[in-house]
Write an enzyme that holds these catalytic residues in place. Structure first.
Site, short mmCIF file in Angstrom:
data_model
loop_
_atom_site.label_atom_id
_atom_site.label_comp_id
_atom_site.label_asym_id
_atom_site.label_seq_id
_atom_site.Cartn_x
_atom_site.Cartn_y
_atom_site.Cartn_z
N GLU A 83 27.18 40.38 -29.76
CA GLU A 83 26.11 41.23 -30.29
C GLU A 83 24.76 40.54 -30.05
O GLU A 83 24.68 39.31 -30.01
CB GLU A 83 26.38 41.44 -31.80
CG GLU A 83 25.31 42.16 -32.59
CD GLU A 83 25.15 43.63 -32.22
OE1 GLU A 83 25.00 43.92 -31.03
OE2 GLU A 83 25.12 44.47 -33.13
N ASP A 84 23.72 41.35 -29.90
CA ASP A 84 22.39 40.75 -29.70
C ASP A 84 21.82 40.20 -31.00
O ASP A 84 21.30 39.09 -31.04
CB ASP A 84 21.42 41.76 -29.06
CG ASP A 84 21.32 43.10 -29.80
OD1 ASP A 84 22.04 43.29 -30.81
OD2 ASP A 84 20.54 43.95 -29.37
N ASP A 138 21.29 42.17 -38.28
CA ASP A 138 20.15 42.42 -39.18
C ASP A 138 20.72 42.69 -40.57
O ASP A 138 20.92 41.78 -41.36
CB ASP A 138 19.36 43.59 -38.58
CG ASP A 138 18.09 43.93 -39.32
OD1 ASP A 138 18.12 44.04 -40.55
OD2 ASP A 138 17.05 44.10 -38.69
N PHE A 188 10.58 42.05 -36.35
CA PHE A 188 11.18 42.74 -35.21
C PHE A 188 10.98 41.93 -33.94
O PHE A 188 9.90 41.43 -33.66
CB PHE A 188 10.56 44.13 -35.06
CG PHE A 188 11.38 45.04 -34.21
CD1 PHE A 188 12.51 45.66 -34.71
CD2 PHE A 188 11.03 45.28 -32.89
CE1 PHE A 188 13.28 46.50 -33.92
CE2 PHE A 188 11.79 46.12 -32.08
CZ PHE A 188 12.91 46.73 -32.60
N ARG A 196 13.52 45.29 -22.52
CA ARG A 196 14.82 44.61 -22.36
C ARG A 196 14.80 43.58 -21.25
O ARG A 196 15.55 42.63 -21.25
CB ARG A 196 15.92 45.63 -22.04
CG ARG A 196 16.29 46.54 -23.18
CD ARG A 196 17.62 47.22 -22.87
NE ARG A 196 17.81 48.43 -23.65
CZ ARG A 196 18.21 48.46 -24.92
NH1 ARG A 196 18.46 47.35 -25.56
NH2 ARG A 196 18.36 49.61 -25.55
P1 5GP Z 1 22.30 45.98 -38.32
O1 5GP Z 1 23.38 47.01 -38.37
O2 5GP Z 1 22.81 44.57 -38.45
O3 5GP Z 1 21.22 46.28 -39.32
O4 5GP Z 1 21.56 46.13 -36.95
C1 5GP Z 1 22.09 45.71 -35.77
C2 5GP Z 1 21.39 46.39 -34.61
O5 5GP Z 1 20.04 46.78 -34.95
C3 5GP Z 1 21.25 45.47 -33.45
O6 5GP Z 1 22.35 45.53 -32.58
C4 5GP Z 1 19.98 45.97 -32.79
O7 5GP Z 1 20.31 47.04 -31.91
C5 5GP Z 1 19.16 46.51 -33.90
N1 5GP Z 1 18.15 45.55 -34.37
C6 5GP Z 1 18.13 44.89 -35.55
N2 5GP Z 1 17.07 44.08 -35.64
C7 5GP Z 1 16.39 44.24 -34.47
C8 5GP Z 1 15.20 43.63 -33.95
O8 5GP Z 1 14.52 42.79 -34.55
N3 5GP Z 1 14.85 44.00 -32.69
C9 5GP Z 1 15.56 44.92 -31.96
N4 5GP Z 1 15.10 45.20 -30.75
N5 5GP Z 1 16.67 45.50 -32.43
C10 5GP Z 1 17.09 45.15 -33.67
#
Ligand code: 5GP
Length: 191
Positions: free
Chosen positions: A107-108, A111, A160, A173
Site C-alpha cells: 500500500e502507498d 491514513d 496530505f 503520481r
Molecule cells: P485510509 O483508508 O487509510 O484512510 O486511506 C488510504 C488511502 O487514502 C490511500 O491508499 C490513499 O489512496 C489515500 N490517502 C490517504 N492519505 C493520503 C495522502 O496524504 N495523499 C494521497 N495522495 N492519498 C492519500
C-alpha cells in the site's frame, strides 16, 4: 503543475513542499526489502499491490527483495480531492486463490486504516497462511482502525502528500520525490 527552484510544486491553489527525497525513499525501501527477504525466505509470498498509488513503491520494493515471489494487483479508491470520502470502492478484485499463501499487501499510505482493515478482512476469508502489510507511509495521528502494518517505510504527520505514486485528483503520481501540502493560495497553513 508548476515547479520552481525552491523545490515547491503548485497544483491549482495548493502549494506542496518537498518532504522526502528520492534517495531517502530508495534507502528505506532497500531496508524493507532486506527485512521481507529474511522473513519470507522459502515462503513464496504473493504481493498484492493496491493500485494506483502503490505502483511505484511496489516496483522498487519487489526489486529490493531476493526471494521467489508472485505479484498481483487490486484497485481500490477511498479518496477524492484531499479528503477521504469514507467509502471504499473495490474496482478490481483479487485474481488468484490465496488459500495457504503468505500474502503481503503493498500500500502507498495508511491514513485512517479503513482501507487496509477492510482489505485484510476480505483476504482472510480466503484462508491465506498469513497476511501482512507493507506500506510506504503511515500517518499514526489519523489512525481510526488498528491494523498491523508489519513493514512501514516512514511515519509521517497528518498532512496530505503527493508524488512517488501518490496523487491529487490524478496528478503528481510521476514525481520521483514526495511532497507535503504546505499552504493554499490564501496563505492558510495546513498540517
Ligand atoms: P485510509 O483508508 O487509510 O484512510 O486511506 C488510504 C488511502 O487514502 C490511500 O491508499 C490513499 O489512496 C489515500 N490517502 C490517504 N492519505 C493520503 C495522502 O496524504 N495523499 C494521497 N495522495 N492519498 C492519500
Amino acid at each position: 503543475m508548476k515547479k520552481n527552484e525552491t523545490e515547491q510544486i503548485r497544483i491549482g491553489s495548493r502549494v506542496f513542499a518537498k518532504y522526502l527525497h528520492r534517495d531517502t525513499i530508495k534507502a528505506r525501501i532497500q531496508e524493507l526489502g532486506r527485512d521481507i527477504s529474511m522473513d519470507y525466505q522459502d515462503k513464496f509470498p504473493v504481493f498484492i499491490v493496491v493500485l494506483n498509488g502503490a505502483f511505484m513503491f511496489a516496483a522498487d520494493l519487489v526489486r529490493a527483495t531476493a526471494m521467489e515471489c508472485q505479484l498481483e494487483f487490486v484497485k481500490l479508491a477511498s479518496y477524492e480531492d484531499v479528503r477521504s470520502t469514507g467509502t471504499i470502492k473495490k474496482i478490481i478484485g483479487i485474481p488468484i486463490p490465496l488459500e495457504g499463501r503468505h500474502v503481503i499487501i503493498v500500500e502507498d499510505i495508511v491514513d485512517t486504516g479503513r482501507t487496509m482493515d477492510s482489505m485484510i478482512k476480505e483476504l482472510k476469508t480466503m484462508d491465506p497462511a498469513s497476511v501482512s502489510v507493507a506500506t510506504l507511509l503511515y500517518k499514526p495521528d489519523c489512525l481510526q482502525v488498528a491494523i498491523e502494518s508489519t513493514y512501514v517505510g516512514f511515519e509521517i504527520p497528518d498532512a496530505f502528500v503527493i508524488g512517488y505514486g501518490l496523487d491529487l485528483d490524478g496528478k503528481a503520481r510521476n514525481l520521483p520525490d514526495i511532497y507535503q501540502l504546505a499552504f493554499e493560495d490564501d496563505g492558510t497553513v495546513e498540517g
